[in-house]
Scaffold this active site. Sequence first.
Site, PDB file in Angstrom:
ATOM      1  N   ASP A  65       0.810  -1.217   0.000  1.00 37.17           N
ATOM      2  CA  ASP A  65       0.000   0.000   0.000  1.00 37.17           C
ATOM      3  C   ASP A  65       0.846   1.271   0.000  1.00 37.17           C
ATOM      4  O   ASP A  65       0.305   2.374  -0.097  1.00 37.17           O
ATOM      5  CB  ASP A  65      -0.972   0.011   1.183  1.00 37.17           C
ATOM      6  N   HIS A  66       2.160   1.118   0.063  1.00 35.97           N
ATOM      7  CA  HIS A  66       3.055   2.280   0.045  1.00 35.97           C
ATOM      8  C   HIS A  66       3.925   2.339  -1.209  1.00 35.97           C
ATOM      9  O   HIS A  66       4.624   3.336  -1.408  1.00 35.97           O
ATOM     10  CB  HIS A  66       3.952   2.274   1.280  1.00 35.97           C
ATOM     11  N   HIS A 138       7.951  -0.845  13.106  1.00 40.23           N
ATOM     12  CA  HIS A 138       6.845  -1.466  12.379  1.00 40.23           C
ATOM     13  C   HIS A 138       7.122  -2.961  12.261  1.00 40.23           C
ATOM     14  O   HIS A 138       8.141  -3.465  12.738  1.00 40.23           O
ATOM     15  CB  HIS A 138       6.708  -0.800  11.012  1.00 40.23           C
ATOM     16  N   ASP A 207       4.562   3.967   8.747  1.00 40.78           N
ATOM     17  CA  ASP A 207       3.834   3.043   9.628  1.00 40.78           C
ATOM     18  C   ASP A 207       4.704   2.722  10.837  1.00 40.78           C
ATOM     19  O   ASP A 207       5.835   2.242  10.683  1.00 40.78           O
ATOM     20  CB  ASP A 207       3.497   1.750   8.881  1.00 40.78           C
TER      21      ASP A 207
END
Length: 307
Positions: A65-66, A138, A207
Amino acid sequence: MMEVTFLGTSSAVPSKNRNHTSIALRIPGEIFLFDCGEGTQRQMALAGISPMKVTRIFITHLHGDHILGIPGMIQSMGFRGREEPLDIYGPPGIHELHECIMKMGYFTLDFDINVHEVRGGTVVEEDDYRVTSAPASHSVFNLAYCFEEKKRPRFLREKAIALGLKPGPAFGKLHRGIPVRVGDRIIMPEEVLGSPRKGVKVCYSGDTRPCESVIKLAEGAELLIHESTLEAGSEDKAAESGHSTAREAAEVARSAGVKRLILTHLSTRYKRTEVILEAARQVFPVTDVADDLMTVEVKAYDSSPDS
């Protein structure tokens, strides 16, 4: 002028209202992207930001998602005839990602892509700004980033106007140390510049769990952009997944002594952000929740009369 545009504010799964993660930072002459999730270039079109003006992309970590917006971004730059080099920064594994991207599709590029592996410390050092980084906390290696202007003289606006200058490009040139002609006279920068002032500082967590490295990196920042995947009361789940709650993000902001906190990377399970915002503001009142395509101007906090 410095502007931050939130291109995507969702967490792992996008929604109708929130795209995958990406943040654009606009400074004079350059645009930086922090993370580049799927759909980022469409969000840029909606925000009126050209991919051709992006000079640097900073990746926090290698979760999909990044990063999944990078292949399309590079391809579009090639289609549009880009010639200027592009610099991509990221954690260990960023070189392999780039090699994979270049092998997976048909690319004809007339520009260089310079890939930089980052583990922390100074990432970019220019005459008027620097970008630094620090490992966060993370489930995979994640980098928090900090953009900081270097100290520069205050621009004495009223004095410039008294000398016959009108607000516009000439102000910017003088502030950057470039003389400007007005009629038959040349105005030198030192005529309209005061003593040095602190530059703007913006920090992005990526994150992460609340951690000392992010607090230290963000210390005194005008703006901290911190993930808030989960709401208050979900601390155990946040700890298991390597994320933060809204309240935890606010505690980081308070500990770092930042001026403003904006929460992003929101789980799709939360349809209303009021609860998240309320929990954060109980700890750190100057908090907002990001929405897709929201733009904020960031200015240096300086109470001096000639600033």
